[in-house]
Design a protein around this motif. Structure first.
Motif, PDB file in Angstrom:
ATOM      1  N   PHE A 173      42.953  31.201  40.444  1.00 28.64           N
ATOM      2  CA  PHE A 173      42.203  31.903  41.496  1.00 28.64           C
ATOM      3  C   PHE A 173      42.874  31.717  42.850  1.00 28.64           C
ATOM      4  O   PHE A 173      42.802  32.605  43.704  1.00 28.64           O
ATOM      5  N   LEU A 174      43.524  30.576  43.045  1.00 24.62           N
ATOM      6  CA  LEU A 174      44.298  30.368  44.280  1.00 24.62           C
ATOM      7  C   LEU A 174      45.314  31.482  44.456  1.00 24.62           C
ATOM      8  O   LEU A 174      45.513  31.987  45.564  1.00 24.62           O
TER       9      LEU A 174
ATOM     10  N   VAL B 144      45.606  33.822  47.817  1.00 34.05           N
ATOM     11  CA  VAL B 144      46.832  33.976  48.614  1.00 34.05           C
ATOM     12  C   VAL B 144      47.295  35.428  48.580  1.00 34.05           C
ATOM     13  O   VAL B 144      47.715  35.999  49.586  1.00 34.05           O
ATOM     14  N   ALA B 145      47.184  36.066  47.407  1.00 36.74           N
ATOM     15  CA  ALA B 145      47.622  37.455  47.251  1.00 36.74           C
ATOM     16  C   ALA B 145      46.727  38.427  48.005  1.00 36.74           C
ATOM     17  O   ALA B 145      47.179  39.511  48.399  1.00 36.74           O
ATOM     18  N   ALA B 146      45.466  38.060  48.231  1.00 38.56           N
ATOM     19  CA  ALA B 146      44.520  38.958  48.902  1.00 38.56           C
ATOM     20  C   ALA B 146      45.014  39.362  50.284  1.00 38.56           C
ATOM     21  O   ALA B 146      44.846  40.512  50.713  1.00 38.56           O
ATOM     22  N   TYR B 147      45.624  38.418  50.990  1.00 42.78           N
ATOM     23  CA  TYR B 147      46.190  38.712  52.317  1.00 42.78           C
ATOM     24  C   TYR B 147      47.201  39.853  52.217  1.00 42.78           C
ATOM     25  O   TYR B 147      47.151  40.829  52.973  1.00 42.78           O
ATOM     26  N   SER B 148      48.106  39.727  51.272  1.00 42.80           N
ATOM     27  CA  SER B 148      49.171  40.718  51.129  1.00 42.80           C
ATOM     28  C   SER B 148      48.650  42.042  50.592  1.00 42.80           C
ATOM     29  O   SER B 148      49.175  43.102  50.928  1.00 42.80           O
TER      30      SER B 148
ATOM     31  N   ILE C 205      34.566  33.826  46.360  1.00 41.26           N
ATOM     32  CA  ILE C 205      34.653  35.280  46.554  1.00 41.26           C
ATOM     33  C   ILE C 205      34.664  35.608  48.044  1.00 41.26           C
ATOM     34  O   ILE C 205      35.399  36.495  48.501  1.00 41.26           O
ATOM     35  N   HIS C 206      33.855  34.888  48.814  1.00 46.13           N
ATOM     36  CA  HIS C 206      33.854  35.094  50.268  1.00 46.13           C
ATOM     37  C   HIS C 206      35.216  34.746  50.863  1.00 46.13           C
ATOM     38  O   HIS C 206      35.700  35.445  51.770  1.00 46.13           O
ATOM     39  N   MET C 207      35.848  33.669  50.369  1.00 42.87           N
ATOM     40  CA  MET C 207      37.179  33.334  50.852  1.00 42.87           C
ATOM     41  C   MET C 207      38.174  34.444  50.499  1.00 42.87           C
ATOM     42  O   MET C 207      39.021  34.824  51.320  1.00 42.87           O
ATOM     43  N   LEU C 208      38.054  34.981  49.298  1.00 42.36           N
ATOM     44  CA  LEU C 208      38.915  36.081  48.861  1.00 42.36           C
ATOM     45  C   LEU C 208      38.772  37.286  49.796  1.00 42.36           C
ATOM     46  O   LEU C 208      39.774  37.883  50.223  1.00 42.36           O
TER      47      LEU C 208
END
Length: 497
Positions: free
Chosen positions: A64-65, A69-73, A122-125
Motif C-alpha cells: 500500500f505504501l 507514493v504513486a498517488a502523487y505522480s 485511504i485519506h492519506m492516499l
C-alpha cells in the motif's frame, strides 16, 4: 539605415528593451523558486510517509505504501497536460496560482489524515493524490523557461531550474530530519484539532511555502517569449481581462519520433529514480535494522547529501555540455545509474537480522512474534520469506549506490528536459511539456507500485536486477535514436550544431 534599425537605437527603445530583459529574468527566477518550492513540498515528507502510514493505520503494508507514493505522480500525470494546455491559451499566472492553491490545501489535508476514526490510509492516499495534482504546474514552469530563453541560454537555464529542484531535494529531507526531533507525540493544538509532530509539521511547512509562492507569482511574474536567437517576440504583462496572443507561426515540423524517444527515455529515468526513493526507507529498515525514527533521520541526511551532490553536478553539466554536447552526457548518466543499481545487488553469505527471532537465517521461521508488542520491531520481517535466503545489502553498498545515482540521475534529468525543449524549438511548448511531465509522472506512478510488490514478494535481488535490465534497454534505445535527438533549428538548417 532602415527605419526599424534607427528605432532600435533610440534611447527610449533601448530603455524599454532593458526593462523587458530585467523583467524577463525576474520572471524566470520566480519559476526557479516555484520549482524549488515544488521540490521541497514533495521531498519534505517522502522519508516519513512509511512510518506515518504505519502510525495512523496498522493495516497498511509495504504494497500500500507503493500506492501512496504513486498517488502523487498519478495526480501529476493527469493534471500536467491540462495545466500545459491551459498555459498555451491563457496567462500562465492562472494555472500556476490554481495549482499551488490545490497543493497548499492538500498538504493541510495530509496533516489531518490521522483524525478520521477509520480508513486513514485511504485519506492519506487521497491527500497525496491532490498534492500531485497541484504539482502538475511543473509543465507550466518548464514551458515558460523554455519559451523565455534563447537556444544558447536554454541549457544553462534548464540546469539552473534543475539545480533549484535539487536544492529543494536537499532542504526537504534536511527539514524533515530536523523536524523529526519533535517526535511522534509533538504538540496538540486543540482549538483546530491539530497535532504538530514529526509527521504533520513538514506538510504544514510545505503549505506555508505554497502561500509565499502564490504571492510571488501574482506580484512578480510577467509573460515573456523569445526566439532561438534571443530576440524578444512578446513581452506582455497580461491581466485576466486580456486575451493572450498566439506565438508566431514557425516554419518546419517537429520531429515526432524524437519527441516520442525523449518521452520514453524520460519515463525510464523517472521510473528508476521513483523506485530508488520509494524503497530507500523500507530497504534501510530491513537491512540495517533501523527504527522508524532512525530511518527517517538517516535517510533524510542521505537524500539531502544526494541533493547537494546534484547541485554540484548541475554546475558541472552547464560547463561540460558546452564542450561535449547534451547527448553524450545523457548516455553517460544512464551508464552511471546502471552501475549504481548493479552495486546494490545483494552478494555474499551474510543475511539480514530477522524481526523478533534469534533463528538461523537459512531456515524458514518456526516462531511467531512475541505477545508483548510494546517494543518496535527492527530488522527484516519474517513475513517476507526472502529475508531468510537473500544476502544482506551492506551500508557501504547503499552509500556507494547513492553516490553513483546521485550523479547519474540529475545529469539525465537536466539533459532530457534540455534536449526536449530544443527538439520542440520555438513552437508553443505547454502541451508538449505537459506530456513529458505526464510521462515522468506515469513512471513515478508505476515505479513505486512495481518495486513495492516485487521487493515485498521476491526481494531486492529480483527488483534491482529488473531495473538494471530496464536501464540497459534505455541505453540501447538512446544509441539507436542518437542522431535524431537534435535541436529544431539545427534540424531545419537555421543554426549549426
Amino acid at each position: 539605415m532602415q527605419l526599424t534599425d534607427w528605432k532600435e537605437t533610440t534611447p527610449m527603445f533601448m530603455k524599454r528593451n532593458e526593462n523587458a530583459e530585467r523583467s524577463r529574468w525576474r520572471s524566470i527566477r520566480v519559476m526557479y523558486f516555484t520549482m524549488f518550492l515544488s521540490s521541497v513540498g514533495f521531498t519534505i515528507v517522502i522519508t516519513s510517509i512509511w512510518p506515518y502510514l504505519k502510525n495512523i493505520d496498522e493495516s497498511a503494508d509495504a504494497s500500500f505504501l507503493g500506492w501512496v507514493v504513486a498517488a502523487y505522480s498519478l495526480g501529476q500525470m493527469v493534471a500536467s497536460p491540462l495545466f500545459g494546455l491551459w498555459s498555451n491559451h491563457r496567462p500562465r499566472r492562472e494555472p500556476l496560482v490554481c495549482s499551488i492553491f490545490i497543493n497548499v490545501s492538500a498538504n493541510i489535508y495530509y496533516a489531518y489524515v490521522y483524525l478520521p476514526s477509520s480508513y486513514n490510509k485511504i485519506h492519506m492516499l487521497l491527500a497525496r493524490t491532490f498534492v500531485g495534482i497541484g504539482a502538475g504546474n511543473v509543465a507550466v514552469v518548464r514551458s515558460y523557461v523554455a519559451g523565455a530563453t534563447s537556444l544558447k541560454e536554454r541549457t544553462s537555464a534548464m540546469a539552473n531550474l534543475s539545480a533549484c529542484q535539487a536544492l529543494g531535494f536537499i532542504l526537504g529531507p534536511a527539514l524533515q530530519a530536523i523536524l523529526s526531533f519533535i517526535g511522534e507525540t509533538g504538540v496538540s493544538v486543540n482549538v483546530i484539532q491539530l497535532r504538530v509532530n514529526m509527521y504533520t509539521a513538514p506538510a504544514l511547512l510545505a503549505a506555508c511555502f505554497g502561500v509565499i509562492n502564490i504571492l510571488l507569482v501574482i506580484l512578480v511574474l510577467r509573460e515573456h517569449f523569445v526566439d532561438d536567437h534571443g530576440k524578444l517576440i512578446r513581452a506582455i504583462n497580461y491581466t485576466p481581462e486580456e486575451r493572450v496572443d498566439v506565438a508566431p507561426e514557425v516554419e518546419g515540423d517537429i520531429d515526432q519520433i524524437a519527441v516520442f524517444t525523449s518521452n520514453v527515455l524520460f519515463f525510464v529515468i523517472l521510473f528508476i529514480f521513483a523506485v530508488f526513493e520509494t524503497i530507500s526507507t523500507p530497504l534501510s529498515m530491513d537491512m540495517f535494522a533501523w527504527t522508524r525514527k532512525e530511518a527517517v533521520f538517516y535517510n533524510g541526511i542521505i537524500l539531502a547529501a544526494i541533493g547537494f551532490e546534484s547541485i554540484l553536478v548541475f554546475l558541472v553539466v552547464k560547463v561540460v555540455s558546452a564542450r561535449v554536447g547534451d547527448r553524450p552526457l545523457l548516455l553517460g548518466g544512464l551508464i552511471l545509474i546502471f552501475a549504481g543499481f548493479f552495486i546494490l545487488l545483494p552478494w555474499g553469505n551474510q543475511y539480514p537480522k530477522i524481526q523478533w527471532a534469534d533463528i538461523e537465517n537459512n531456515t524458514m521461521p518456526t516462531t511467531t512474534p512475541p505477545s508483548n508488542m510494546s517494543l518496535e520491531p527492527t530488522g527484516c520481517p519474517s513475513e517476507q520469506t526472502w529475508c531468510f535466503f537473500t544476502p544482506v545489502i551492506h551500508l557501504a553498498q547503499y552509500i556507494t549506490s547513492d553516490i553513483l545515482i546521485g550523479v547519474g540521475y540529475p545529469t539525465c534529468n537536466v539533459m532530457s528536459y534540455t534536449l526536449y525543449s530544443k527538439i520542440l524549438g520555438p513552437k508553443p511548448q505547454g502541451v508538449y511539456m505537459g506530456w513529458l511531465t505526464a510521462s515522468g509522472s506515469g513512471a513515478r506512478t508505476l515505479g513505486p507500485v512495481f518495486v513495492s510488490y516485487v521487493y515485498t514478494i521476491l526481494g531486492p535481488r529480483w527488483a534491482f536486477s529488473v531495473i538494471c535490465g530496464i536501464v540497459l534497454a534505455a541505453v540501447v534505445h538512446l544509441s539507436a535514436m542518437y542522431n535524431r535527438l537534435i535541436a529544431f533549428s539545427v534540424r531545419h538548417g537555421r543554426i549549426n550544431d
